[in-house]
Design a protein around this motif. Structure first.
Motif, PDB file in Angstrom:
ATOM      1  N   VAL A   1       0.833  -1.206   0.000  1.00  0.00           N
ATOM      2  CA  VAL A   1       0.000   0.000   0.000  1.00  0.00           C
ATOM      3  C   VAL A   1       0.870   1.258   0.000  1.00  0.00           C
ATOM      4  O   VAL A   1       0.599   2.215  -0.735  1.00  0.00           O
ATOM      5  N   VAL A   2       1.928   1.268   0.808  1.00  0.00           N
ATOM      6  CA  VAL A   2       2.813   2.431   0.856  1.00  0.00           C
ATOM      7  C   VAL A   2       3.471   2.651  -0.503  1.00  0.00           C
ATOM      8  O   VAL A   2       3.596   3.793  -0.968  1.00  0.00           O
ATOM      9  N   GLN A   3       3.874   1.575  -1.175  1.00  0.00           N
ATOM     10  CA  GLN A   3       4.458   1.723  -2.500  1.00  0.00           C
ATOM     11  C   GLN A   3       3.454   2.302  -3.492  1.00  0.00           C
ATOM     12  O   GLN A   3       3.804   3.160  -4.317  1.00  0.00           O
ATOM     13  N   ILE A   4       2.226   1.843  -3.431  1.00  0.00           N
ATOM     14  CA  ILE A   4       1.187   2.369  -4.332  1.00  0.00           C
ATOM     15  C   ILE A   4       0.961   3.852  -4.080  1.00  0.00           C
ATOM     16  O   ILE A   4       0.802   4.647  -5.013  1.00  0.00           O
ATOM     17  N   VAL A   5       0.972   4.257  -2.814  1.00  0.00           N
ATOM     18  CA  VAL A   5       0.824   5.677  -2.482  1.00  0.00           C
ATOM     19  C   VAL A   5       1.989   6.483  -3.070  1.00  0.00           C
ATOM     20  O   VAL A   5       1.794   7.569  -3.636  1.00  0.00           O
ATOM     21  N   ILE A   6       3.201   5.956  -2.947  1.00  0.00           N
ATOM     22  CA  ILE A   6       4.376   6.652  -3.488  1.00  0.00           C
ATOM     23  C   ILE A   6       4.270   6.780  -5.006  1.00  0.00           C
ATOM     24  O   ILE A   6       4.576   7.841  -5.579  1.00  0.00           O
ATOM     25  N   LEU A   7       3.823   5.725  -5.685  1.00  0.00           N
ATOM     26  CA  LEU A   7       3.655   5.778  -7.133  1.00  0.00           C
ATOM     27  C   LEU A   7       2.604   6.813  -7.524  1.00  0.00           C
ATOM     28  O   LEU A   7       2.760   7.538  -8.523  1.00  0.00           O
ATOM     29  N   ALA A   8       1.526   6.901  -6.752  1.00  0.00           N
ATOM     30  CA  ALA A   8       0.491   7.909  -7.024  1.00  0.00           C
ATOM     31  C   ALA A   8       1.042   9.316  -6.832  1.00  0.00           C
ATOM     32  O   ALA A   8       0.748  10.230  -7.627  1.00  0.00           O
ATOM     33  N   VAL A   9       1.852   9.521  -5.791  1.00  0.00           N
ATOM     34  CA  VAL A   9       2.487  10.820  -5.571  1.00  0.00           C
ATOM     35  C   VAL A   9       3.419  11.149  -6.728  1.00  0.00           C
ATOM     36  O   VAL A   9       3.470  12.303  -7.201  1.00  0.00           O
ATOM     37  N   SER A  10       4.138  10.152  -7.223  1.00  0.00           N
ATOM     38  CA  SER A  10       5.030  10.366  -8.358  1.00  0.00           C
ATOM     39  C   SER A  10       4.255  10.865  -9.572  1.00  0.00           C
ATOM     40  O   SER A  10       4.678  11.816 -10.254  1.00  0.00           O
ATOM     41  N   VAL A  11       3.122  10.248  -9.861  1.00  0.00           N
ATOM     42  CA  VAL A  11       2.299  10.672 -11.000  1.00  0.00           C
ATOM     43  C   VAL A  11       1.813  12.105 -10.806  1.00  0.00           C
ATOM     44  O   VAL A  11       1.885  12.938 -11.722  1.00  0.00           O
ATOM     45  N   ALA A  12       1.331  12.417  -9.602  1.00  0.00           N
ATOM     46  CA  ALA A  12       0.780  13.748  -9.337  1.00  0.00           C
ATOM     47  C   ALA A  12       1.840  14.835  -9.441  1.00  0.00           C
ATOM     48  O   ALA A  12       1.568  15.928  -9.966  1.00  0.00           O
ATOM     49  N   VAL A  13       3.038  14.582  -8.961  1.00  0.00           N
ATOM     50  CA  VAL A  13       4.084  15.605  -8.960  1.00  0.00           C
ATOM     51  C   VAL A  13       4.704  15.767 -10.352  1.00  0.00           C
ATOM     52  O   VAL A  13       4.928  16.889 -10.818  1.00  0.00           O
ATOM     53  N   TYR A  14       4.957  14.667 -11.033  1.00  0.00           N
ATOM     54  CA  TYR A  14       5.625  14.747 -12.336  1.00  0.00           C
ATOM     55  C   TYR A  14       4.710  15.268 -13.441  1.00  0.00           C
ATOM     56  O   TYR A  14       5.192  15.870 -14.414  1.00  0.00           O
ATOM     57  N   TYR A  15       3.402  15.038 -13.325  1.00  0.00           N
ATOM     58  CA  TYR A  15       2.501  15.292 -14.441  1.00  0.00           C
ATOM     59  C   TYR A  15       2.574  16.720 -14.998  1.00  0.00           C
ATOM     60  O   TYR A  15       2.741  16.910 -16.211  1.00  0.00           O
ATOM     61  N   PRO A  16       2.426  17.772 -14.176  1.00  0.00           N
ATOM     62  CA  PRO A  16       2.461  19.132 -14.758  1.00  0.00           C
ATOM     63  C   PRO A  16       3.796  19.470 -15.422  1.00  0.00           C
ATOM     64  O   PRO A  16       3.825  20.178 -16.436  1.00  0.00           O
ATOM     65  N   PHE A  17       4.891  18.968 -14.872  1.00  0.00           N
ATOM     66  CA  PHE A  17       6.196  19.223 -15.490  1.00  0.00           C
ATOM     67  C   PHE A  17       6.339  18.455 -16.803  1.00  0.00           C
ATOM     68  O   PHE A  17       6.900  18.959 -17.773  1.00  0.00           O
ATOM     69  N   PHE A  18       5.795  17.230 -16.819  1.00  0.00           N
ATOM     70  CA  PHE A  18       5.831  16.466 -18.059  1.00  0.00           C
ATOM     71  C   PHE A  18       5.002  17.145 -19.145  1.00  0.00           C
ATOM     72  O   PHE A  18       5.417  17.176 -20.317  1.00  0.00           O
ATOM     73  N   LYS A  19       3.831  17.654 -18.800  1.00  0.00           N
ATOM     74  CA  LYS A  19       2.981  18.296 -19.804  1.00  0.00           C
ATOM     75  C   LYS A  19       3.693  19.486 -20.443  1.00  0.00           C
ATOM     76  O   LYS A  19       3.551  19.729 -21.643  1.00  0.00           O
ATOM     77  N   LYS A  20       4.459  20.215 -19.662  1.00  0.00           N
ATOM     78  CA  LYS A  20       5.236  21.328 -20.209  1.00  0.00           C
ATOM     79  C   LYS A  20       6.270  20.807 -21.201  1.00  0.00           C
ATOM     80  O   LYS A  20       6.405  21.347 -22.316  1.00  0.00           O
ATOM     81  N   GLN A  21       6.986  19.771 -20.828  1.00  0.00           N
ATOM     82  CA  GLN A  21       8.003  19.191 -21.700  1.00  0.00           C
ATOM     83  C   GLN A  21       7.368  18.588 -22.954  1.00  0.00           C
ATOM     84  O   GLN A  21       7.880  18.744 -24.066  1.00  0.00           O
ATOM     85  N   ASP A  22       6.250  17.907 -22.773  1.00  0.00           N
ATOM     86  CA  ASP A  22       5.565  17.275 -23.895  1.00  0.00           C
ATOM     87  C   ASP A  22       5.030  18.318 -24.870  1.00  0.00           C
ATOM     88  O   ASP A  22       5.077  18.125 -26.097  1.00  0.00           O
ATOM     89  N   SER A  23       4.527  19.410 -24.341  1.00  0.00           N
ATOM     90  CA  SER A  23       4.018  20.486 -25.198  1.00  0.00           C
ATOM     91  C   SER A  23       5.134  21.070 -26.065  1.00  0.00           C
ATOM     92  O   SER A  23       4.918  21.341 -27.256  1.00  0.00           O
ATOM     93  N   MET A  24       6.293  21.261 -25.492  1.00  0.00           N
ATOM     94  CA  MET A  24       7.435  21.777 -26.248  1.00  0.00           C
ATOM     95  C   MET A  24       7.840  20.798 -27.353  1.00  0.00           C
ATOM     96  O   MET A  24       8.106  21.193 -28.500  1.00  0.00           O
ATOM     97  N   ALA A  25       7.872  19.499 -27.034  1.00  0.00           N
ATOM     98  CA  ALA A  25       8.241  18.496 -28.029  1.00  0.00           C
ATOM     99  C   ALA A  25       7.189  18.410 -29.136  1.00  0.00           C
ATOM    100  O   ALA A  25       7.525  18.265 -30.326  1.00  0.00           O
ATOM    101  N   TYR A  26       5.926  18.518 -28.771  1.00  0.00           N
ATOM    102  CA  TYR A  26       4.840  18.454 -29.754  1.00  0.00           C
ATOM    103  C   TYR A  26       4.895  19.638 -30.721  1.00  0.00           C
ATOM    104  O   TYR A  26       4.705  19.470 -31.938  1.00  0.00           O
ATOM    105  N   GLN A  27       5.168  20.819 -30.176  1.00  0.00           N
ATOM    106  CA  GLN A  27       5.280  21.999 -31.036  1.00  0.00           C
ATOM    107  C   GLN A  27       6.431  21.865 -32.021  1.00  0.00           C
ATOM    108  O   GLN A  27       6.322  22.264 -33.193  1.00  0.00           O
ATOM    109  N   LYS A  28       7.539  21.293 -31.592  1.00  0.00           N
ATOM    110  CA  LYS A  28       8.688  21.085 -32.490  1.00  0.00           C
ATOM    111  C   LYS A  28       8.312  20.095 -33.596  1.00  0.00           C
ATOM    112  O   LYS A  28       8.686  20.293 -34.763  1.00  0.00           O
ATOM    113  N   GLU A  29       7.606  19.031 -33.222  1.00  0.00           N
ATOM    114  CA  GLU A  29       7.193  18.055 -34.227  1.00  0.00           C
ATOM    115  C   GLU A  29       6.252  18.663 -35.244  1.00  0.00           C
ATOM    116  O   GLU A  29       6.374  18.402 -36.455  1.00  0.00           O
ATOM    117  N   GLN A  30       5.311  19.496 -34.790  1.00  0.00           N
ATOM    118  CA  GLN A  30       4.384  20.138 -35.711  1.00  0.00           C
ATOM    119  C   GLN A  30       5.095  21.120 -36.625  1.00  0.00           C
ATOM    120  O   GLN A  30       4.757  21.247 -37.809  1.00  0.00           O
TER     121      GLN A  30
END
Length: 268
Positions: free
Chosen positions: A235-264
């Motif tokens: 259960v503690v590991q699952i909580v840590i994985l959920a925290v990882s998703v929540a914290v990384y997500y907004p930073f990933f979206k910024k990086q992904d948006s930059m990569a998507y714009q370059k591809e377009q």
């Protein structure tokens, strides 16, 4: 020529003998000094003056946070943080785990505040590097399910299987995270939060202190938590994985948006 070779051999033997004499003399002097001043040996002094305080520091919340912090910080600069930090803390954390095992054998239970250690090698291997250094499961999940750029969609498919076994070099170097200013904050913050979560779970009694059961660091996530800490560990590991998703997500979206714009831009 023969004279020169014989002379060289005599010189080497003489130097070797002199070096051996110096080593034996220095060893004897060190032994006498520590026997007179401390009543023990140099090794015993090292144990009492250095290992005991370091072991006490390792089994503390600052020690847990420091371990998580330095692993990620070194990795961000391109240095294998886990190898460097393990060289310092492995002997201390393993000693904590063995002490817990002995306490469990003698008393039948592990209780925080009654000799049980919280921070052990299992703390590091099964929780602080879950899915890899920096706990990058959040990035892999985001690439698999929310990426717009083809670059990160492909990388997510490549990274998911290694991540299950706590291997994240495809993410660290392929994303990349190394020297990436956008990913610096989540890469540092997530392991520190994991250290706080695990330490708190053991301190309040939800998760039992770990005994002497040591697993390979590559044991798959959730399974490793189940083996070292029962269902509470999973259960503690699952909580840590959920925290990882929540914290990384907004930073990933910024990086992904930059990569998507370059591809377009390339397509246009």
């Amino acid at each position: 020529m023969l004279y020169v070779c014989v002379s060289c051999n005599f010189l080497i033997v003489a130097l070797y003998n002199n070096t051996a004499i110096v080593i034996f003399l220095l060893s004897m002097i060190v032994y006498i000094v520590f026997k007179v001043t401390t009543g023990g040996t140099f090794i015993e002094w090292i144990y009492s003056a250095l290992q005991v305080p370091l072991q006490g520091l390792s089994d503390s919340l600052p020690g847990a946070i420091g371990t998580a912090l330095f692993i990620s910080l070194l990795w961000w600069f391109g240095v294998h943080g886990q190898s460097v930090v393990n060289g310092v803390v492995t002997s201390l954390l393993t000693a904590n785990a063995l002490a817990n095992s002995e306490l469990l054998r003698s008393s039948g239970e592990l209780v925080v505040g009654q000799g049980a250690h919280i921070v052990t090698q299992q703390f590091l291997d099964s929780f602080l590097i879950l899915s890899g250094s920096g706990i990058t499961f959040g990035i892999v999940a985001a690439m698999l399910f929310t990426a717009k750029s083809q670059q990160y969609k492909s990388l997510g498919k490549v990274s998911i299987f290694p991540a299950l076994f706590n291997i994240n070099e495809p993410v660290v170097f392929g994303f990349p995270i190394v020297m990436n200013p956008i990913m610096f904050i989540p890469f540092i913050v997530v392991p520190v939060l994991a250290a706080l979560i695990v330490y708190g779970a053991i301190a309040i009694g939800f998760l039992q202190p770990f005994s002497g059961v040591l697993l390979p660091w590559s044991t798959p996530m959730v399974i490793s938590g189940l083996l070292v800490g029962g269902w509470q560990g999973a259960v503690v590991q699952i909580v840590i994985l959920a925290v990882s998703v929540a914290v990384y997500y907004p930073f990933f979206k910024k990086q992904d948006s930059m990569a998507y714009q370059k591809e377009q831009a390339v397509i246009e």
